[in-house]
Design a protein around this motif. Structure first.
Motif, PDB file in Angstrom:
ATOM      1  N   UNK A 117       4.245-103.689  78.215  1.00 52.94           N
ATOM      2  CA  UNK A 117       4.374-102.276  77.885  1.00 52.94           C
ATOM      3  C   UNK A 117       3.144-101.573  78.451  1.00 52.94           C
ATOM      4  N   UNK A 118       3.278-100.289  78.711  1.00 53.49           N
ATOM      5  CA  UNK A 118       2.192 -99.561  79.370  1.00 53.49           C
ATOM      6  C   UNK A 118       1.075 -99.201  78.417  1.00 53.49           C
ATOM      7  N   UNK A 119       1.359 -99.346  77.128  1.00 56.04           N
ATOM      8  CA  UNK A 119       0.316 -98.971  76.185  1.00 56.04           C
ATOM      9  C   UNK A 119       0.647 -99.384  74.774  1.00 56.04           C
ATOM     10  N   UNK A 120      -0.279 -99.059  73.899  1.00 52.25           N
ATOM     11  CA  UNK A 120      -0.109 -99.451  72.510  1.00 52.25           C
ATOM     12  C   UNK A 120      -0.789 -98.458  71.581  1.00 52.25           C
ATOM     13  N   UNK A 121      -0.307 -98.437  70.343  1.00 50.96           N
ATOM     14  CA  UNK A 121      -1.012 -97.685  69.315  1.00 50.96           C
ATOM     15  C   UNK A 121      -1.454 -98.668  68.245  1.00 50.96           C
ATOM     16  N   UNK A 122      -2.615 -98.357  67.656  1.00 55.42           N
ATOM     17  CA  UNK A 122      -3.119 -99.192  66.567  1.00 55.42           C
ATOM     18  C   UNK A 122      -2.889 -98.418  65.275  1.00 55.42           C
ATOM     19  N   UNK A 141      -4.063 -96.838  73.279  1.00 52.76           N
ATOM     20  CA  UNK A 141      -4.600 -97.458  74.499  1.00 52.76           C
ATOM     21  C   UNK A 141      -3.562 -97.392  75.603  1.00 52.76           C
ATOM     22  N   UNK A 142      -4.006 -97.229  76.841  1.00 57.86           N
ATOM     23  CA  UNK A 142      -3.100 -97.210  77.997  1.00 57.86           C
ATOM     24  C   UNK A 142      -2.621 -95.807  78.311  1.00 57.86           C
ATOM     25  N   UNK A 143      -1.879 -95.708  79.398  1.00 60.21           N
ATOM     26  CA  UNK A 143      -1.339 -94.413  79.832  1.00 60.21           C
ATOM     27  C   UNK A 143       0.171 -94.545  79.894  1.00 60.21           C
ATOM     28  N   UNK A 144       0.876 -93.687  79.187  1.00 58.34           N
ATOM     29  CA  UNK A 144       2.334 -93.749  79.229  1.00 58.34           C
ATOM     30  C   UNK A 144       2.901 -92.357  78.982  1.00 58.34           C
ATOM     31  N   UNK A 145       4.171 -92.209  79.307  1.00 55.81           N
ATOM     32  CA  UNK A 145       4.819 -90.914  79.103  1.00 55.81           C
ATOM     33  C   UNK A 145       5.860 -91.044  77.994  1.00 55.81           C
ATOM     34  N   UNK A 195       3.774-100.736  72.289  1.00 59.43           N
ATOM     35  CA  UNK A 195       3.588-101.696  71.200  1.00 59.43           C
ATOM     36  C   UNK A 195       2.870-101.025  70.033  1.00 59.43           C
ATOM     37  N   UNK A 196       3.175-101.482  68.815  1.00 60.18           N
ATOM     38  CA  UNK A 196       2.472-100.985  67.621  1.00 60.18           C
ATOM     39  C   UNK A 196       1.709-102.173  67.041  1.00 60.18           C
ATOM     40  N   UNK A 197       0.405-102.067  67.016  1.00 60.49           N
ATOM     41  CA  UNK A 197      -0.433-103.184  66.588  1.00 60.49           C
ATOM     42  C   UNK A 197      -1.094-102.874  65.252  1.00 60.49           C
ATOM     43  N   UNK A 198      -1.343-103.918  64.456  1.00 62.69           N
ATOM     44  CA  UNK A 198      -2.107-103.683  63.229  1.00 62.69           C
ATOM     45  C   UNK A 198      -3.598-103.785  63.574  1.00 62.69           C
ATOM     46  N   UNK A 199      -4.441-103.592  62.569  1.00 62.17           N
ATOM     47  CA  UNK A 199      -5.875-103.548  62.867  1.00 62.17           C
ATOM     48  C   UNK A 199      -6.452-104.907  63.245  1.00 62.17           C
ATOM     49  N   UNK A 200      -5.699-105.996  62.967  1.00 61.89           N
ATOM     50  CA  UNK A 200      -6.207-107.305  63.414  1.00 61.89           C
ATOM     51  C   UNK A 200      -5.678-107.675  64.789  1.00 61.89           C
ATOM     52  N   UNK A 201      -5.007-106.749  65.459  1.00 65.49           N
ATOM     53  CA  UNK A 201      -4.602-107.009  66.839  1.00 65.49           C
ATOM     54  C   UNK A 201      -3.265-107.701  66.982  1.00 65.49           C
TER      55      UNK A 201
END
Ligand code: GLU
Length: 374
Positions: free
Chosen positions: A280-285, A310-314, A320-326
């Motif tokens: 995926x082009x990016x992720x949110x935490x 993180x990352x650049x996307x449109x 991806x959706x990540x938790x605080x432990x990655x």
């Protein structure tokens, strides 16, 4: 007694590896190919639809070009794949035609499966071929892909294809009997694993990283492929392609090899496409509250729960959706671009328009476009 999942499977993806197809790199194993064609013809008689994913193009190309070993240079590998693919499809076409079965060459890339329209087109074509009783012979389109944009190995490609055509089973034929608790060549205590749950993390430890010089995959890629295929409900069987009549015997219910059962309810078509994005082009935490809401109530994701991007996307891309432990806990189609999310993260719904300059969606990812990965 264990029973093979192939007994009840209606649609099956069979993947054969380079070592098998090319007789350990000595050249196309026409006898083995003839036997698989015969077995697949028998499976078709039992009203099963079969898609074949075959490796071996690079290995065969290297041989046809008279090279001593597999090159490392990308363009040389791509040239070898193009040369070898000719031999590969010729061999399948010849053997299947002896049983009155037509074959079709399909060369796929990761980009074909990422782009929703191309993905749907590939799916429709494959389903049409199956309706026609033709056996699609699939490989990665090695000639046009570079390392960064590659599926990379045909075990993964097999799983992607299994998800694409909604197969009931993925059979990975290899030169080993299946999975052992440790590498049997090194550890005398290693025990054979007849059946396990696909996606069980212990399997990844068992599989280690052993790959051969002929092909890209080792046992680990097979285990990960099983995990991927299980997401859409397919059971994976890893078995030796040298076992006599392996496919037909499994089709009759005989348990052979390692069977990795899917415990997932099948995903919907769009969800399947979302989880099959390899990159995926990016992720949110997400903060703990949003993580909890997603996992426990499968709510939509709101900007207020996002801590970082993180990352650049449109808009419309899979992130991806990540938790605080990655750990990746979910994946979905974003309603906002990365630069917009930088402005609205942590903000409440009623503040969004003021930051992005238009009246957008209240959700960053709507629950209908979100798949839980944890
Ligand atoms: N596409 C490669 C080939 O046909 C094989 C990749 C793999 O072995 O997994 O040679």
């Amino acid at each position: 007694m264990l029973q093979s999942a192939l007994l009840t499977a209606k649609r099956v993806v069979v993947k054969v590896g380079s070592a098998l197809v090319t007789n350990d790199g000595r050249g196309l194993d026409y006898e083995a190919i003839a036997l698989w064609a015969k077995q697949i013809a028998q499976l078709q008689k039992q009203a099963k639809e079969v898609v074949l994913v075959s490796s071996g193009a690079v290995a065969e190309g290297v041989l046809r070009l008279g090279w001593e070993k597999r090159p490392t240079r990308l363009s040389a590998l791509q040239a070898a794949a193009a040369v070898g693919q000719m031999g590969l499809v010729q061999a399948y076409e010849t053997q299947f035609s002896k049983h009155g079965i037509g074959t079709a060459q399909i060369l796929l890339t990761h980009a074909d499966l990422t782009d929703r329209e191309r993905y749907l087109n590939a799916k429709e074509t494959l389903l049409e071929l199956l309706r026609l009783g033709v056996v699609p012979i699939i490989n990665e389109n090695d000639t046009v892909v570079t390392d960064e944009i590659k599926v990379g190995d045909n075990d993964t490609l097999g799983a992607l294809v299994a998800n694409l055509v909604q197969a009931d089973a993925l059979v990975i034929l290899t030169d080993q009997k299946g999975l052992y608790t440790a590498d049997p060549r090194k550890d005398p205590e290693a025990k054979f694993v007849p059946e396990a749950t696909a996606g069980d993390p212990i399997l990844e430890t068992m599989a280690g990283g052993a790959a051969s010089t002929l092909s890209k995959g080792g046992m680990i890629t097979k285990i990960l492929a099983a995990k991927r295929a299980a997401r859409s409900g397919a059971t994976t069987i890893i078995a030796s392609g040298r076992e006599p009549d392996v496919l037909v015997r499994m089709g009759g219910g005989e348990h052979i090899g390692t069977q990795l059962i899917s415990r997932h309810a099948p995903l919907h078509a769009r969800e399947k496409w979302i989880v099959d994005q390899l990159r995926s082009k990016g992720r949110v935490v997400l903060d703990a509250g949003a993580t909890d809401a997603l996992l426990k109530q499968k709510t939509s994701l709101l900007p207020v729960g996002v801590k970082a991007v993180e990352g650049e996307f449109v808009r419309g891309e899979v992130i991806g959706c990540f938790n605080e432990s990655g750990q990746e806990i979910a994946r979905g189609l974003t309603n906002y671009s990365s630069s917009e999310i930088r402005l609205i993260k942590g903000r409440h719904t009623n503040e969004l328009a003021a930051f992005v300059g238009y009246e957008g969606h209240p959700e960053l990812i709507h629950r209908d476009n979100l798949v839980i990965m944890a």
